[in-house]
Design an enzyme around this catalytic site. Structure first.
Site, mmCIF file in Angstrom:
data_model
loop_
_atom_site.group_PDB
_atom_site.id
_atom_site.type_symbol
_atom_site.label_atom_id
_atom_site.label_comp_id
_atom_site.label_asym_id
_atom_site.label_seq_id
_atom_site.Cartn_x
_atom_site.Cartn_y
_atom_site.Cartn_z
ATOM 1 N N ARG A 134 -4.896 -1.973 8.970
ATOM 2 C CA ARG A 134 -6.057 -2.538 8.775
ATOM 3 C C ARG A 134 -5.682 -3.612 7.619
ATOM 4 O O ARG A 134 -4.883 -3.738 6.871
ATOM 5 C CB ARG A 134 -7.128 -1.740 8.322
ATOM 6 C CG ARG A 134 -7.086 -0.970 7.031
ATOM 7 C CD ARG A 134 -8.335 -0.157 6.823
ATOM 8 N NE ARG A 134 -7.964 0.886 5.752
ATOM 9 C CZ ARG A 134 -7.489 2.216 5.849
ATOM 10 N NH1 ARG A 134 -7.586 2.521 7.229
ATOM 11 N NH2 ARG A 134 -7.207 2.892 4.708
ATOM 12 N N ASN A 175 -10.981 -2.827 -5.292
ATOM 13 C CA ASN A 175 -10.236 -1.828 -5.958
ATOM 14 C C ASN A 175 -10.977 -1.404 -7.297
ATOM 15 O O ASN A 175 -10.631 -0.571 -7.956
ATOM 16 C CB ASN A 175 -8.837 -2.164 -6.183
ATOM 17 C CG ASN A 175 -7.937 -2.149 -4.822
ATOM 18 O OD1 ASN A 175 -7.239 -2.733 -4.716
ATOM 19 N ND2 ASN A 175 -8.221 -1.359 -4.106
ATOM 20 N N ASP A 230 0.776 -1.204 -0.114
ATOM 21 C CA ASP A 230 -0.107 0.031 0.033
ATOM 22 C C ASP A 230 0.978 1.361 0.088
ATOM 23 O O ASP A 230 2.034 1.464 0.514
ATOM 24 C CB ASP A 230 -0.854 -0.064 1.313
ATOM 25 C CG ASP A 230 -2.106 1.082 1.185
ATOM 26 O OD1 ASP A 230 -2.357 1.312 -0.074
ATOM 27 O OD2 ASP A 230 -2.704 1.209 2.109
ATOM 28 N N GLY A 263 -0.269 5.564 -4.260
ATOM 29 C CA GLY A 263 -1.045 6.795 -4.359
ATOM 30 C C GLY A 263 -0.427 8.155 -3.587
ATOM 31 O O GLY A 263 0.109 9.219 -4.470
ATOM 32 N N ARG A 264 0.122 7.755 -2.713
ATOM 33 C CA ARG A 264 0.700 8.764 -1.582
ATOM 34 C C ARG A 264 2.022 9.081 -2.087
ATOM 35 O O ARG A 264 2.624 10.204 -1.944
ATOM 36 C CB ARG A 264 0.517 8.697 -0.195
ATOM 37 C CG ARG A 264 -0.851 8.851 0.437
ATOM 38 C CD ARG A 264 -1.038 8.127 1.756
ATOM 39 N NE ARG A 264 -1.330 6.655 1.564
ATOM 40 C CZ ARG A 264 -1.477 5.790 2.581
ATOM 41 N NH1 ARG A 264 -1.257 6.097 3.723
ATOM 42 N NH2 ARG A 264 -1.973 4.484 2.059
HETATM 43 C C1 IPE Z 1 -5.613 -2.625 -0.123
HETATM 44 O O1 IPE Z 1 -5.228 -1.193 -0.300
HETATM 45 C C2 IPE Z 1 -5.556 -3.506 -1.312
HETATM 46 C C3 IPE Z 1 -4.118 -3.466 -1.964
HETATM 47 C C4 IPE Z 1 -2.920 -2.981 -1.227
HETATM 48 C C5 IPE Z 1 -4.022 -4.444 -3.153
HETATM 49 P P1 IPE Z 1 -6.226 -0.352 -0.319
HETATM 50 O O2 IPE Z 1 -5.607 0.862 -0.513
HETATM 51 O O3 IPE Z 1 -7.242 -0.626 -1.351
HETATM 52 O O4 IPE Z 1 -7.071 -0.161 0.813
HETATM 53 P P2 IPE Z 1 -7.938 0.679 2.049
HETATM 54 O O5 IPE Z 1 -8.888 1.265 0.873
HETATM 55 O O6 IPE Z 1 -7.019 2.033 2.319
HETATM 56 O O7 IPE Z 1 -8.493 -0.111 2.920
HETATM 57 C C1 IPE Z 2 -1.867 0.513 -3.331
HETATM 58 O O1 IPE Z 2 -1.421 1.730 -3.498
HETATM 59 C C2 IPE Z 2 -1.969 -0.336 -4.765
HETATM 60 C C3 IPE Z 2 -3.466 -0.679 -4.878
HETATM 61 C C4 IPE Z 2 -4.381 -0.573 -4.068
HETATM 62 C C5 IPE Z 2 -3.820 -1.271 -6.129
HETATM 63 P P1 IPE Z 2 -2.731 2.732 -3.237
HETATM 64 O O2 IPE Z 2 -3.065 3.144 -4.499
HETATM 65 O O3 IPE Z 2 -3.809 2.317 -2.350
HETATM 66 O O4 IPE Z 2 -1.905 3.954 -2.348
HETATM 67 P P2 IPE Z 2 -2.538 5.081 -1.636
HETATM 68 O O5 IPE Z 2 -3.079 4.161 -0.406
HETATM 69 O O6 IPE Z 2 -3.341 5.784 -2.263
HETATM 70 O O7 IPE Z 2 -1.319 5.652 -1.018
HETATM 71 MG MG MG Z 3 -4.074 2.353 -0.391
#
Ligand code: IPE
Ligand code: IPE
Ligand code: MG
Length: 253
Positions: A198, A72, A24, A27-28
């Site tokens: 979580r 997702n 995870d 995005g950040r």
């Molecule tokens: C969990 O991350 C799923 C993956 C890393 C593939 P998310 O970013 O989707 O989870 P939430 O929405 O913060 O719980």
């Molecule tokens: C995890 O990174 C990758 C997937 C859920 C596919 P995120 O895209 O959830 O990254 P954040 O949580 O927005 O930083």
């Molecule tokens: Mg995430």
């Protein structure tokens, strides 16, 4: 990823045999650089190759990566498309290398929502690496822990309906044979990057006694050092599995 001992109550715990990671923070990581999420996802995929190597070097037998959750799909369609295309090119690029290195790849999760092209690439990568005996890489894609348990329950219900099993035979021991990862060592260590604490519908059943490790490191920054910190934390844990374990209250108390 090779074999290692498993004396659960030894003073110095052996390293984990099976590590699962919620990757995870892409995005950040991208936002911090003024970039779109796609840049974070691309950087995140780049970490995986080295991580497999690092796990192999540390005697880890199985690595399970949460790549795309069943929730997702709610992301913007452009982001979903990019993630699917990254997954496809990852399989195309890496399957041959895994085969050469003896790593067996499998993908867990629903298949029916992927494009036929992606579903085929998954099958081909699994076939190509099927004989790998020097480590296991599991990619959880369109995976949800609730789906996994519901699917197991449905399989067993079908056997009951067909008269091949009795309802009484459904127990936590027998259901365990129907969930994913049953043939691998149990998940010793579950890591989540990015500071979230979580499970986000990852391996709900299989993580019953996993050690959890949360790090603020964002996934595209997660390298060997972060892995070693997680393993070190794991080695210092006192796993009790409901018993007294080492260093707990005196057994006779
Ligand atoms: C969990 O991350 C799923 C993956 C890393 C593939 P998310 O970013 O989707 O989870 P939430 O929405 O913060 O719980
Ligand atoms: C995890 O990174 C990758 C997937 C859920 C596919 P995120 O895209 O959830 O990254 P954040 O949580 O927005 O930083
Ligand atoms: Mg995430």
């Amino acid at each position: 990823m090779s074999s290692s001992g498993s004396a659960e109550n030894a003073q110095t715990r052996p390293g984990p045999r099976h590590i699962a990671i919620i990757m995870d923070g892409n995005g950040r990581w991208a936002a911090q650089r003024g970039l779109p999420p796609s840049a974070g996802h691309k950087a995140g995929v780049e970490r995986i190759r080295d991580l497999i190597e690092a796990c192999k070097d540390r005697g880890v037998e199985a690595l399970t990566l949460f790549a795309f959750s069943s929730e997702n799909w709610q992301r913007p369609s452009k982001e979903v498309e990019l993630l699917m295309s990254l997954f496809h090119s990852y399989l195309r690029k890496e399957a041959q290398r895994m085969r050469e290195e003896g790593v067996r790849l499998r993908v867990i999760g629903r298949r029916d929502r992927f494009s036929p092209r992606l579903a085929q690439a998954i099958e081909e990568a699994e076939d190509m690496t099927r004989d790998g005996s020097r480590g296991n890489l599991v990619i959880a894609a369109d995976y949800g822990g609730q789906w996994d348990i519901a699917r197991a329950a449905r399989c067993m219900a079908e056997e009951v309906a067909a008269g091949r099993r009795s309802p009484e035979s459904i127990t936590e021991r027998t259901l365990a044979d129907y969930v994913q990862l049953v043939d691998l060592p149990s998940v010793d260590l579950l890591i989540r990057s990015s500071g979230e604490q979580r499970i986000s519908n990852f391996i709900l059943w299989q993580a019953a006694y996993s050690e959890f490790y949360f790090t603020d490191t964002l996934w595209p920054d997660f390298g060997e050092r972060a892995l070693d910190e997680a393993i070190e934390a794991y080695c210092g844990r006192n796993r009790r599995f409901g018993g007294r374990g080492r260093g707990g209250l005196a057994a006779g108390a």
